[in-house]
Structures are given as C-alpha cells and as structure tokens.
Write a protein that holds these residues in place. Structure first.
Motif, PDB file in Angstrom:
ATOM      1  N   SER A   1      15.077  53.728 122.764  1.00  0.00           N
ATOM      2  CA  SER A   1      13.743  53.208 122.500  1.00  0.00           C
ATOM      3  C   SER A   1      13.029  52.872 123.795  1.00  0.00           C
ATOM      4  O   SER A   1      13.634  52.727 124.864  1.00  0.00           O
TER       5      SER A   1
ATOM      6  N   GLU B   1       9.378  54.317 115.429  1.00  0.00           N
ATOM      7  CA  GLU B   1      10.485  54.825 114.616  1.00  0.00           C
ATOM      8  C   GLU B   1      10.257  56.268 114.174  1.00  0.00           C
ATOM      9  O   GLU B   1      11.216  57.005 113.896  1.00  0.00           O
ATOM     10  N   GLN B   2       8.992  56.694 114.128  1.00  0.00           N
ATOM     11  CA  GLN B   2       8.719  58.059 113.675  1.00  0.00           C
ATOM     12  C   GLN B   2       9.202  59.120 114.659  1.00  0.00           C
ATOM     13  O   GLN B   2       9.364  60.278 114.283  1.00  0.00           O
TER      14      GLN B   2
ATOM     15  N   ASP C   1      12.077  59.367 115.782  1.00  0.00           N
ATOM     16  CA  ASP C   1      13.390  59.800 115.308  1.00  0.00           C
ATOM     17  C   ASP C   1      13.256  60.854 114.209  1.00  0.00           C
ATOM     18  O   ASP C   1      14.090  61.754 114.095  1.00  0.00           O
TER      19      ASP C   1
ATOM     20  N   HIS D   1      19.806  56.660 115.866  1.00  0.00           N
ATOM     21  CA  HIS D   1      19.984  55.217 115.900  1.00  0.00           C
ATOM     22  C   HIS D   1      21.299  54.845 116.569  1.00  0.00           C
ATOM     23  O   HIS D   1      21.380  53.852 117.323  1.00  0.00           O
TER      24      HIS D   1
END
Length: 275
Positions: free
Chosen positions: A101, A169-170, A172, A271
């Motif tokens: 991230s 998060e998008q 990923d 993740h």
C-alpha cells in the motif's frame, strides 16, 4: 515532437521494468539511471548502476520507479531514504509492485527520512505494455501533486491505456483483472490448443487456430464499438454449435464461478503480500 519525459530512477529492470524503460526511451527520455544487477549496458545518455550507493550525487530524478519484488521493497526503500532523502522528498515514487500500500511504502521511506511526506503512486501495468498495448490501473496517494499525477499518466500512457482508481483497495482488483489478466488469456489459448490436439487436430494446426482465434478476437474487441456481450451474441446462433458450447462454459457453476474464485484468490494474495 512531443515534450521529452523527465529524468527517472528505475529500480529493477526485469521483464516489466525493461518493457517500461524501452517505451520511455522510444518516447524521448531525459538522462536517467537504472539500478539493476544483471543488465550490462544502456545506451547513452542513460546509465546502469549496480546499487543505490552508485547513484550520481548530482542526479535528481522527477520520478522513482520501483520495479522490484514486493518482498525486497523494504530494504531498498529504507536505503534510498538514508542515502538520498532529497530524492524521497522531491520525486514522485511510482510502485509497480503488487500488494504494498501507499502507506506501507511511505512508512518504509520515513524510517530514514522521518520529516518527508512521500508522494506515492501505485501503478499496475501488464505484459502487453512490451508492445505498447498495455492496460495500467493507477492510484495516487494523498501527497501526490496534480503535476506529479500528470507525469505518471504520461509515463504509463507511453505503454498503453491508463485508468485511475479510487479508493486504493481497487488497485488490488486491477491487479486481478488486468495485471494478471494476460495469463488467463494465454491459458485459454493453451487449453484450446491442447484440447484440439487431444481431439485429433495436428499440433501445428491446433496452435495456429488457437493463437489466431485469441489474438484476432482481442483485436476485434479492441476495434469494435460494441461491448463483449454483443460481440459474443453475434457469434452465437440460437440452437447452434457455439450455443451448445456456451451452455457448458457459461453455466453458473462453471466459468462464472471459477473466474470469480480466481480473481478473489488473486486479491487475497495481494493482501498477503502487503502484510
């Protein structure tokens, strides 16, 4: 002629890093530095060095491209911040690593540059970038300026289409769909070929038909104003041979379920890499 791209520091020059570099040089690139242990040379005015310690003191890139494996990111980022806090402060940091991230990347950099507010962009290009037909999803962290975002768009547009996503998060999902997507397409071609051979076609014929079907369909999809659903319908005569095959493939427990499970597994692995 378009404005040349500014100087870059490319950390890692493997398959993806090399494809990006070749495209940037072709589009006009100011003198840049590549850190790679395996690449032997680079045409002037660019140069290859073996380690971060070899970055020329007077070199001030507009962007740092991180194209190393996620597991190797922390020591690279911490050493970069220790050796060249000016680069960490002034350049936009562009990660093409899966999983990590923007906050994690910033934390690694701030270990040895605690007052810095790193501008971090995550980018997920794919392997068709090597022929200028890539698709890249991007996300900009809070510290990224409009000018830096424009620069990142120029850099990745040099190898294909770009799409900015939000929230972070998008990215990923981008990794699961387009970043890894070429592998799914290649698997389809592989399975078409193998199955055709098992059903009796000669291997060279099976390979030709499978490859041309996949590549030709992709080109038709690219050129058409119709969406994929409509193009599929045009191939499918009611009650015909294609309809019989699609009744198997498109059954709820076949391709639709399997593809979703595959994408979810991809996201889960992203993740895991981030942890």
């Amino acid at each position: 002629m378009s404005e040349p791209l500014p100087s870059l520091l490319l950390v890692g020059c493997g398959q993806m890093g090399g494809a990006l570099l070749n495209a940037w040089i072709a589009h006009g690139l100011e003198p840049s530095v590549v850190i790679d242990r395996h690449r032997e040379d680079l045409s002037s005015p660019h140069q290859v060095v073996r380690a971060l310690t070899d970055i020329p003191a007077d070199f001030h890139p507009a962007a740092v491209i991180l194209a190393v494996k996620p597991q190797k990111a922390r020591p690279v980022l911490e050493e970069l911040a220790r050796l060249r806090p000016d680069i960490v402060t002034d350049a936009v940091i562009v990660s093409v690593m899966a999983g990590l991230s923007t906050s994690t990347i910033s934390a690694f950099l701030k270990t040895n540059a605690p007052t810095a507010r790193p501008a971090v962009v995550r980018a997920m290009p794919n392997t068709p970038s090597a022929i200028g037909r890539g698709a890249t999803g991007l996300f900009a962290g809070n510290a990224v300026t409009p000018a830096q975002k424009t620069l990142c768009d120029r850099l990745l547009s040099a190898v294909g289409a770009t799409a900015w996503v939000h929230p972070e998060e998008q990215i990923d999902i981008v990794t699961a769909v387009s970043g890894s997507g070429p592998a799914y397409v290649f698997l389809l071609a592989e399975l078409l070929e193998k199955t055709a051979v098992s059903m009796g076609l000669a291997p060279d014929t099976a390979r030709l038909l499978a490859r041309k079907t996949v590549s030709g369909s992709g080109e038709l999809l690219e050129r058409s104003s119709e969406d994929a659903t409509e193009l599929r319908r045009r191939v499918t005569s009611p009650g015909g041979t294609t309809a019989a095959a699609l009744a198997v493939l498109d059954a709820p427990d076949n391709c639709p379920r399997i593809l979703r499970e595959a994408l979810e597994a991809n996201v889960l692995r992203s993740h895991e890499l981030a942890s």
